[in-house]
Every structure is written in structure tokens, then in C-alpha cells.
Design a protein around this motif. Sequence first.
Motif, PDB file in Angstrom:
ATOM      1  N   GLU A 195       8.454  -5.267  -5.614  1.00  0.00           N
ATOM      2  CA  GLU A 195       7.991  -6.709  -6.617  1.00  0.00           C
ATOM      3  C   GLU A 195       6.753  -6.663  -6.325  1.00  0.00           C
ATOM      4  O   GLU A 195       5.540  -6.673  -6.733  1.00  0.00           O
ATOM      5  CB  GLU A 195       8.288  -7.643  -6.369  1.00  0.00           C
ATOM      6  CG  GLU A 195       7.699  -9.153  -8.195  1.00  0.00           C
ATOM      7  CD  GLU A 195       8.277  -9.779  -7.774  1.00  0.00           C
ATOM      8  OE1 GLU A 195       7.615 -11.169  -9.194  1.00  0.00           O
ATOM      9  OE2 GLU A 195       9.624 -10.130  -7.283  1.00  0.00           O
ATOM     10  N   LYS A 196       6.395  -7.364  -4.612  1.00  0.00           N
ATOM     11  CA  LYS A 196       5.526  -7.321  -3.710  1.00  0.00           C
ATOM     12  C   LYS A 196       3.878  -5.964  -3.416  1.00  0.00           C
ATOM     13  O   LYS A 196       3.236  -6.279  -3.062  1.00  0.00           O
ATOM     14  CB  LYS A 196       5.125  -8.450  -2.769  1.00  0.00           C
ATOM     15  CG  LYS A 196       6.308  -9.856  -2.921  1.00  0.00           C
ATOM     16  CD  LYS A 196       6.059 -10.357  -2.027  1.00  0.00           C
ATOM     17  CE  LYS A 196       7.074 -11.898  -2.219  1.00  0.00           C
ATOM     18  NZ  LYS A 196       7.371 -12.097  -0.782  1.00  0.00           N
ATOM     19  N   THR A 197       4.689  -5.065  -3.251  1.00  0.00           N
ATOM     20  CA  THR A 197       3.975  -3.999  -2.555  1.00  0.00           C
ATOM     21  C   THR A 197       3.576  -2.393  -4.282  1.00  0.00           C
ATOM     22  O   THR A 197       3.284  -1.810  -3.828  1.00  0.00           O
ATOM     23  CB  THR A 197       4.282  -3.291  -2.178  1.00  0.00           C
ATOM     24  OG1 THR A 197       5.432  -2.895  -1.126  1.00  0.00           O
ATOM     25  CG2 THR A 197       4.093  -4.825  -0.292  1.00  0.00           C
ATOM     26  N   ARG A 198       4.829  -2.400  -4.458  1.00  0.00           N
ATOM     27  CA  ARG A 198       4.905  -1.293  -5.883  1.00  0.00           C
ATOM     28  C   ARG A 198       3.895  -0.865  -6.303  1.00  0.00           C
ATOM     29  O   ARG A 198       3.695   0.531  -6.467  1.00  0.00           O
ATOM     30  CB  ARG A 198       5.569  -1.915  -6.486  1.00  0.00           C
ATOM     31  CG  ARG A 198       5.389  -2.647  -7.918  1.00  0.00           C
ATOM     32  CD  ARG A 198       5.920  -3.496  -8.365  1.00  0.00           C
ATOM     33  NE  ARG A 198       5.237  -4.250  -9.721  1.00  0.00           N
ATOM     34  CZ  ARG A 198       5.471  -4.218 -10.132  1.00  0.00           C
ATOM     35  NH1 ARG A 198       4.803  -2.826 -10.808  1.00  0.00           N
ATOM     36  NH2 ARG A 198       4.691  -5.775 -11.457  1.00  0.00           N
ATOM     37  N   ASN A 199       3.001  -1.290  -6.110  1.00  0.00           N
ATOM     38  CA  ASN A 199       1.254  -0.880  -7.227  1.00  0.00           C
ATOM     39  C   ASN A 199       0.651  -0.584  -5.857  1.00  0.00           C
ATOM     40  O   ASN A 199      -0.200   0.503  -6.224  1.00  0.00           O
ATOM     41  CB  ASN A 199       0.594  -1.878  -7.330  1.00  0.00           C
ATOM     42  CG  ASN A 199       1.406  -2.251  -8.902  1.00  0.00           C
ATOM     43  OD1 ASN A 199       1.791  -2.320  -9.530  1.00  0.00           O
ATOM     44  ND2 ASN A 199       1.236  -4.080  -9.062  1.00  0.00           N
ATOM     45  N   PHE A 200       1.212  -0.807  -4.381  1.00  0.00           N
ATOM     46  CA  PHE A 200      -0.027   0.251  -3.584  1.00  0.00           C
ATOM     47  C   PHE A 200       0.600   2.020  -3.179  1.00  0.00           C
ATOM     48  O   PHE A 200       2.065   1.791  -3.102  1.00  0.00           O
ATOM     49  CB  PHE A 200       0.018  -0.891  -1.787  1.00  0.00           C
ATOM     50  CG  PHE A 200      -0.846  -2.089  -2.166  1.00  0.00           C
ATOM     51  CD1 PHE A 200      -2.254  -2.192  -2.013  1.00  0.00           C
ATOM     52  CD2 PHE A 200      -0.023  -3.013  -2.696  1.00  0.00           C
ATOM     53  CE1 PHE A 200      -2.736  -2.909  -2.556  1.00  0.00           C
ATOM     54  CE2 PHE A 200      -0.745  -4.043  -3.217  1.00  0.00           C
ATOM     55  CZ  PHE A 200      -2.443  -4.427  -2.712  1.00  0.00           C
ATOM     56  N   ILE A 201      -0.155   2.337  -2.628  1.00  0.00           N
ATOM     57  CA  ILE A 201       0.323   3.987  -2.764  1.00  0.00           C
ATOM     58  C   ILE A 201       1.573   3.954  -1.597  1.00  0.00           C
ATOM     59  O   ILE A 201       2.112   4.717  -1.422  1.00  0.00           O
ATOM     60  CB  ILE A 201      -1.148   5.059  -2.701  1.00  0.00           C
ATOM     61  CG1 ILE A 201      -2.357   4.573  -3.313  1.00  0.00           C
ATOM     62  CG2 ILE A 201      -0.916   6.033  -2.533  1.00  0.00           C
ATOM     63  CD1 ILE A 201      -1.490   5.314  -4.688  1.00  0.00           C
ATOM     64  N   LYS A 202       0.772   2.900  -0.834  1.00  0.00           N
ATOM     65  CA  LYS A 202       1.708   3.149   0.805  1.00  0.00           C
ATOM     66  C   LYS A 202       3.171   1.502  -0.113  1.00  0.00           C
ATOM     67  O   LYS A 202       3.288   0.957   0.714  1.00  0.00           O
ATOM     68  CB  LYS A 202       0.894   2.772   1.959  1.00  0.00           C
ATOM     69  CG  LYS A 202       0.576   4.303   2.202  1.00  0.00           C
ATOM     70  CD  LYS A 202       0.172   3.393   3.700  1.00  0.00           C
ATOM     71  CE  LYS A 202      -1.345   4.668   4.327  1.00  0.00           C
ATOM     72  NZ  LYS A 202      -2.446   4.646   5.412  1.00  0.00           N
TER      73      LYS A 202
END
Length: 284
Positions: free
Chosen positions: A56-63
Motif C-alpha cells: 500500500e505504501k510503496t506500490r507506486n514506486f518502481i522499486k
Amino acid sequence: MDRDMRRDFANRDELVAYLREQFPEAAKRDNNISEIRGGHQVAKKALQKVKPKRYEKTRNFIKGDVTRLSPYLRHGVLSLREARNFVLGKVNSDDDAAKLINEFGWRDYWQRLYFKLGNGIWEDREEYKTGYSVAEYAPELPEEIREGNTELNCIDSFSRQLRETGYLHNHMRMWMAAYIVHWRRIRWQAGAKWFLEHLLDGDPASNNMSWQWVASTFSHKPYFFNRENLERYTEGVYCKECSLKGKCDFEGSYEELEEKLFPKKEFTRKPNSQSWQKGKKKRR
């Protein structure tokens, strides 16, 4: 009458050689072999690595901590129910898995829509909300996009990754689709077909309706982005090495790009980044 395919191979190389022999036209069109492995055991290991709260917190970041479950869900190696139940059993509160379960729900929704529409998923469900008519969009995808020769480092890198790995991060799919439809003014169907030629998780339902969401033929407005958005979610990795940095097509504020891309159309709201698979409310 269809003949049975071989199922036992000494190693992966032998399997690859056999498939190239059985499907020469496919091998001729694209000779790349993805490193993504198949099978239920591999899928279960991928499922066990899922971190719902981190997703939820990081899914939009490529890594970020994305699940990489889509190829297994696409081909029925994992069921949505199996994935959902595992995820819910891994968290202390259902709220901790809400975003990921929501994405599973959208995948289910696209499948139900596909069942209802059939080949209608290849037709514009609504008119473009860009100020342009369908006739003003080119029907074919240019070779420089297919081959990754646009001189835009990000777009060319996405193109190569698509062809070489059979996978793209969700945000990359959105950026690529927006570039094709809005910057190059090409019909979304051309891009959707290209994706399905290469994506191992290429599901016609999720793929096509997501392209339609970006294009605005299945949403109330088009999705587009700027360089600031790209740099934020990629840590600037593509822009640092791009010869066009500072003068590329994505420079400027959303308001400036809106006027440039859609001069015939007036908008009252800023675009927001949303998920490739979701296609509805605010996501990014």
C-alpha cells in the motif's frame, strides 16, 4: 486433431528450444525469453513474499513492494480467492490488506466486464474526453516506439523492458500508455495490442479497460503525467541519463501540459495519478 505437447524436459534450455520449434512465427516475432518462471510452486513462493502494508505504501514506486503475482493470476496458476485468503491470513487487521484486496477486486471486475462485453472491450466504451475525435488518432503504432528509438530514455527503456522481460511495473504501463495516446495521439487499441504481444500477464480485460481509462474512453478524463511525477516514482533514474532532460515532452506543470496536449478541451480539475488496473477513483 490437436497433438499433445511435451511436458518433460531435462532443463529450461531444452524447453525453450522445443517451444521455438513448435511456434516458429512467435519466435520470429520476438526471440526474447523472460526470466519469469512458471508453476504453482513458484507462484506460492511469490505469494508468500507479499507484504500487504508495504504494498500500500510503496506500490507506486518502481522499486516498491509490488506483488508480481499477475502472471500467475492471469494464467490460473493462482486463483484470486487463493491470493485473497492468503493475504487476509497474513495481516492482523483486514484494513492492513485493504488496498491489495481492492486491486484483486478490480481484476475480478474487469473479468466480469469482459464476460459481458466480449470483443466489445476493443471498442471505445465512451467518446474521448480530450477534445479530439477518433479520426484524429493514428491507427498504428510507430516502429520507433516498438523498437525503443524515440530518444526519450524513459519510454525507450520501458519498451525494451516490455520486450525483453514480458513485464512492466504498473506505473510504467500508465506512463507508456499516456505517451502513446496523448503525446503521439495514437489510438489506444494499437498500444493495447502491442502490450498483449509481450506481457506474460497480458489479460485482455485488465489490459484493454486500463488503456481505455488512460485514453478517457472509459473514464471522465484522460490520464497524463509530467517529468516531476516520473522522477518522483523512479528516483530520477531515467532522467539522469536522458539527453533530452530539460527539453523533453514531459517538461512543465500539469496545467501547462494540459494546454499543450488538449488545446480543444477545457478541464476544471487537475489530473491525478491512478492505478493501471483500477481505472476509477483517485489512486496515486
